[in-house]
Scaffold this active site. Sequence first.
Site, PDB file in Angstrom:
ATOM      1  N   ASP A 221      27.973  42.565  57.970  1.00  0.00           N
ATOM      2  CA  ASP A 221      29.261  42.367  58.637  1.00  0.00           C
ATOM      3  C   ASP A 221      29.520  42.563  59.813  1.00  0.00           C
ATOM      4  O   ASP A 221      28.976  43.458  60.683  1.00  0.00           O
ATOM      5  CB  ASP A 221      30.200  42.520  57.607  1.00  0.00           C
TER       6      ASP A 221
ATOM      7  N   ASN B 299      36.734  50.269  46.472  1.00  0.00           N
ATOM      8  CA  ASN B 299      37.276  49.222  45.681  1.00  0.00           C
ATOM      9  C   ASN B 299      36.361  48.225  45.305  1.00  0.00           C
ATOM     10  O   ASN B 299      36.362  47.160  44.648  1.00  0.00           O
ATOM     11  CB  ASN B 299      38.362  48.329  46.439  1.00  0.00           C
TER      12      ASN B 299
ATOM     13  N   HIS C 155      34.031  46.606  46.799  1.00  0.00           N
ATOM     14  CA  HIS C 155      33.319  45.653  47.730  1.00  0.00           C
ATOM     15  C   HIS C 155      31.897  45.845  48.250  1.00  0.00           C
ATOM     16  O   HIS C 155      31.323  47.020  48.362  1.00  0.00           O
ATOM     17  CB  HIS C 155      34.366  45.366  49.182  1.00  0.00           C
TER      18      HIS C 155
ATOM     19  N   GLU D 242      35.568  41.162  49.411  1.00  0.00           N
ATOM     20  CA  GLU D 242      36.659  41.911  48.775  1.00  0.00           C
ATOM     21  C   GLU D 242      36.843  41.385  47.015  1.00  0.00           C
ATOM     22  O   GLU D 242      36.575  40.295  47.002  1.00  0.00           O
ATOM     23  CB  GLU D 242      37.953  41.967  49.437  1.00  0.00           C
TER      24      GLU D 242
END
Length: 238
Positions: free
Chosen positions: A67, A136, A138, A143
């Site tokens: 990314d 979280n 990801h 996400e």
Amino acid sequence: MNKIVYDSYEQMSRAAAEIIIEQQTQKPDSVLGLATGSTPMGMYRALVDAHHAGRVDFFRAVTFNLDEYYRIPKNNTHSYHYYMEHNLFRHVNIRRKNTHIPDGDTDDVDAECARYDGLIQVHGGIDLQVLGIGANGHIGFNEPGQQLFTKTHLVKLTDKTIQDNAKFFDRIEDVPRYAITMGMGTIMQVKKIILLISGRNKAAIFKKIMRDEITTDIPASLLQIHGDVTVLLDKEAA
Ligand code: F6R
């Protein structure tokens, strides 16, 4: 998913580096999928040391990063281009033309995403993918949400990710709100995955992804249906 718990972050990092060294030894033209963030920094340090000791050669390696922030120029010190250059590329003998990171400064996001997926295909897919995990759940910047995307795409970062990544910036306002990330389909198609998890703040998410259920609310839980995932973690995360 196999899991291996190490006494320390350093040991975990060295073990991860050894897996990459073994991969490069077996297949010098490996296609490596790389991650950024704080977790793999020790692994990169161990790889640089191993390279200087003559234990690993990157001359024929090809790399694809997961990314890049959007919108950010390559030479910005917060870009993942900058991170990779400073943590790995400039210290080893990899050829820059063989390193790939999404262009976080493109005017045409759709074309850039298609170009990135096409390049991964041209190279025959990724042999070994290094992953970190967000608190979280990801992976890359895929996400949590009602749906996940298969291909490289633009994503709006969640408040949680923005808060977590503020540690790299002077002010939380400076954290980019968007990123371009490889999609879940591309990640699930790689041949082999190592997932690095470090620190007490990742213990809860580690527990959740090891549960016997998969959900788009925890993107990393999908790794349970990939056939070759090894989770390397330190005692704090375990
Ligand atoms: C980075 C990436 C992210 C990070 C994750 C954990 O390329 O894809 O998924 O791996 O945000 O980041 P750290 O290691 O900083 O906790």
